[in-house]
Design an enzyme around this catalytic site. Structure first.
Site, short mmCIF file in Angstrom:
data_model
loop_
_atom_site.label_atom_id
_atom_site.label_comp_id
_atom_site.label_asym_id
_atom_site.label_seq_id
_atom_site.Cartn_x
_atom_site.Cartn_y
_atom_site.Cartn_z
NE ARG A 79 1.41 81.21 41.61
CZ ARG A 79 1.10 82.48 41.86
NH1 ARG A 79 2.04 83.40 41.96
NH2 ARG A 79 -0.16 82.83 42.07
CG HIS B 162 -2.24 88.48 49.36
ND1 HIS B 162 -0.94 88.02 49.47
CD2 HIS B 162 -2.65 88.11 48.14
CE1 HIS B 162 -0.59 87.40 48.34
NE2 HIS B 162 -1.62 87.45 47.51
CB CYS C 131 3.89 89.52 45.68
SG CYS C 131 4.33 89.80 43.94
P1 HMG Z 1 12.02 90.39 30.31
O1 HMG Z 1 13.36 90.34 30.97
O2 HMG Z 1 11.54 91.70 29.74
O3 HMG Z 1 11.89 89.21 29.26
O4 HMG Z 1 10.96 89.93 31.40
P2 HMG Z 1 12.32 89.08 27.77
O5 HMG Z 1 11.11 88.70 27.02
O6 HMG Z 1 13.10 90.30 27.34
O7 HMG Z 1 13.32 87.84 27.84
C1 HMG Z 1 14.59 87.93 28.50
C2 HMG Z 1 15.23 86.54 28.51
O8 HMG Z 1 14.45 85.67 29.32
C3 HMG Z 1 15.27 85.87 27.13
O9 HMG Z 1 16.45 85.06 27.13
C4 HMG Z 1 14.06 84.99 27.12
O10 HMG Z 1 14.16 83.87 26.26
C5 HMG Z 1 14.03 84.53 28.56
P3 HMG Z 1 17.78 85.49 26.35
O11 HMG Z 1 17.33 85.65 24.92
O12 HMG Z 1 18.16 86.78 27.00
O13 HMG Z 1 18.70 84.35 26.64
N1 HMG Z 1 12.67 84.20 28.99
C6 HMG Z 1 12.31 83.04 29.51
N2 HMG Z 1 12.97 81.91 29.80
C7 HMG Z 1 12.26 80.89 30.34
N3 HMG Z 1 10.95 80.96 30.59
C8 HMG Z 1 10.24 82.06 30.32
C9 HMG Z 1 10.93 83.16 29.76
N4 HMG Z 1 10.53 84.38 29.38
C10 HMG Z 1 11.59 85.02 28.91
N5 HMG Z 1 8.95 82.10 30.57
C11 HMG Z 1 8.97 88.66 31.80
C12 HMG Z 1 9.59 89.83 31.06
C13 HMG Z 1 7.46 88.76 31.65
C14 HMG Z 1 9.48 87.40 31.17
C15 HMG Z 1 9.37 88.75 33.28
O14 HMG Z 1 9.04 90.03 33.75
C16 HMG Z 1 8.68 87.72 34.14
O15 HMG Z 1 8.89 86.55 33.99
N6 HMG Z 1 7.86 88.17 35.12
C17 HMG Z 1 7.13 87.27 35.99
C18 HMG Z 1 7.36 87.61 37.43
C19 HMG Z 1 6.56 86.70 38.32
O16 HMG Z 1 6.53 85.50 38.12
N7 HMG Z 1 5.89 87.26 39.37
C20 HMG Z 1 5.16 86.54 40.32
C21 HMG Z 1 3.85 86.01 39.84
S1 HMG Z 1 2.52 87.18 39.81
C22 HMG Z 1 1.82 87.12 41.36
O17 HMG Z 1 2.42 86.58 42.23
C23 HMG Z 1 0.47 87.69 41.59
C24 HMG Z 1 -0.58 86.62 41.79
O18 HMG Z 1 -0.20 85.72 42.81
C25 HMG Z 1 -1.91 87.26 42.18
C26 HMG Z 1 -1.80 88.31 43.27
O19 HMG Z 1 -1.52 88.01 44.43
O20 HMG Z 1 -2.00 89.48 42.92
C27 HMG Z 1 -0.80 85.83 40.51
MG MG Z 2 -1.09 86.18 45.60
#
Ligand code: HMG
Ligand code: MG
Length: 319
Positions: free
Chosen positions: A27, A221, A252
């Site tokens: 992931r 990291h 990231c």
């Molecule tokens: P947004 O654009 O504000 O979302 O993003 P929204 O709620 O306004 O929805 C927009 C559209 O997306 C809608 O569709 C939703 O239905 C759809 P529309 O009505 O326009 O057709 N939608 C989805 N569709 C499928 N699956 C979903 C989903 N959610 C909304 N889950 C949001 C807000 C939070 C969704 C977005 O910012 C997001 O997904 N962010 C995640 C980014 C991410 O994955 N980052 C990497 C992981 S974190 C990380 O790596 C750190 C970690 O490893 C630890 C570390 O190292 O620190 C964990």
């Molecule tokens: Mg990480």
């Protein structure tokens, strides 16, 4: 592997008897890859990690493909691996993500918060408090459904936009996630700026605010080469869950200065030297990372993978 290629096992004081490795390569490792990795390759990667003895393997993330195109195949991938006899946590950013994960039978989910406003905005398109408000019903529903919930907190030590992150800010987000019902926390050093004293200060501050060490995992990291030193400090504090990424894959997409996660092989090497069993077969794990490096077209950054594959790459390369 010959004995000359293993560290001598010499226990040190004040360390946990066992460490659970939370493997994030499939992931966190892959989410940053530009070229799409075929779903079957991801499934095979997870199978090989399980075969190497890893028991918690973060499989994918149920995010919108617009945000993380690499993980757009979560629906196709999860059923390919769901029968493996290992824990397969998945990330869920909101209720939509949780819905998708539960529909496929996921029993372990992770929400991911930020300790800083800037990263909450970049990663979740929300303010920090708005993102916590999104997570609250997600955690409640997941708990109602009997799922185990992990709460990630990113940027626990430093943030590329805001600089050093005050400990009290991290503690606030961690206690909020605990109050929601998260079973476990993972402290993310997303850009790798933590140093051991800082790690100990944060862990002590969390304990003081009622967060017990046994619910805390660490997620380092290796940007500045500090990941193992930070891990060792956390182990001495009593932490026994450590996140790592096979072959050191990762980064990231929403924090440009983030580089690879702590490599699982480097972690296993150190733990083995300390006499702490993880159940991981280092040879098989290295073979897996070499296999994946071939698929990605570049060598693993893990020191241990490089050192041991240099000794005998042909014996470890599996096709
Ligand atoms: P947004 O654009 O504000 O979302 O993003 P929204 O709620 O306004 O929805 C927009 C559209 O997306 C809608 O569709 C939703 O239905 C759809 P529309 O009505 O326009 O057709 N939608 C989805 N569709 C499928 N699956 C979903 C989903 N959610 C909304 N889950 C949001 C807000 C939070 C969704 C977005 O910012 C997001 O997904 N962010 C995640 C980014 C991410 O994955 N980052 C990497 C992981 S974190 C990380 O790596 C750190 C970690 O490893 C630890 C570390 O190292 O620190 C964990
Ligand atoms: Mg990480």
């Amino acid at each position: 592997m010959t004995t000359q290629q293993l560290p001598m096992s010499v226990p040190a004081p004040n360390l946990p008897a066992r460490v659970r490795i939370h493997e994030v390569g499939a992931r966190d490792g892959l989410q940053n890859e530009k070229a799409t990795v075929p779903t079957e390759v991801k499934a095979e990667f997870i199978r090989r990690l399980a075969d190497a003895g890893l028991t918690t393997i973060e499989a994918t993330s149920f995010v919108h493909p617009k945000w993380v195109p690499q993980l757009a195949d979560a629906e196709q991938l999860f059923p390919l691996v769901s029968e493996l006899p290992v824990a397969l946590p998945v990330l869920v950013p909101n209720d939509r993500g949780l819905e998708r994960a539960l529909a496929l039978g996921a029993t372990r989910v992770a929400v991911f918060a930020s300790a800083t406003e800037s990263f909450a905005k970049a990663n979740l398109n929300r303010t920090l408090d708005e993102s916590l408000a999104v997570f609250e019903p997600v955690v409640a529903r997941a708990k109602d459904e009997g799922a185990h919930v992990r709460g990630y907190v990113s940027m626990c030590f430093g943030d590329p936009w805001e600089g050093p992150v005050p400990v009290h800010q991290v503690v606030r987000v961690c206690t909020a996630l605990r109050d929601m019902g998260c079973d476990e926390l993972s402290l993310g050093d997303t850009i790798g700026v933590a140093t051991p004293g800082h790690v100990l200060e944060l862990l002590s501050a969390l304990n003081e605010q009622g967060v017990p060490t046994d619910v805390i995992g660490v997620h380092f990291h290796d940007t500045y080469g500090q990941a193992l030193a930070n891990t060792y400090a956390a182990l001495q504090h009593g932490v026994s869950t450590v996140d790592a990424s096979a072959g050191g894959l990762g980064g990231c997409p929403f924090a440009k200065s983030a580089t690879g996660n702590l490599a699982t092989e480097d972690l296993v090497w150190m733990l083995r030297g300390l006499g702490i069993d993880t159940g991981v077969d280092l040879d098989r794990l290295i073979a897996t990372s070499l296999w994946m490096a071939d698929r990605l077209g570049r060598p693993s950054p893990s020191r241990t993978v490089r050192a041991l594959s240099h000794e005998g790459p042909e014996s470890r390369k599996e096709q």
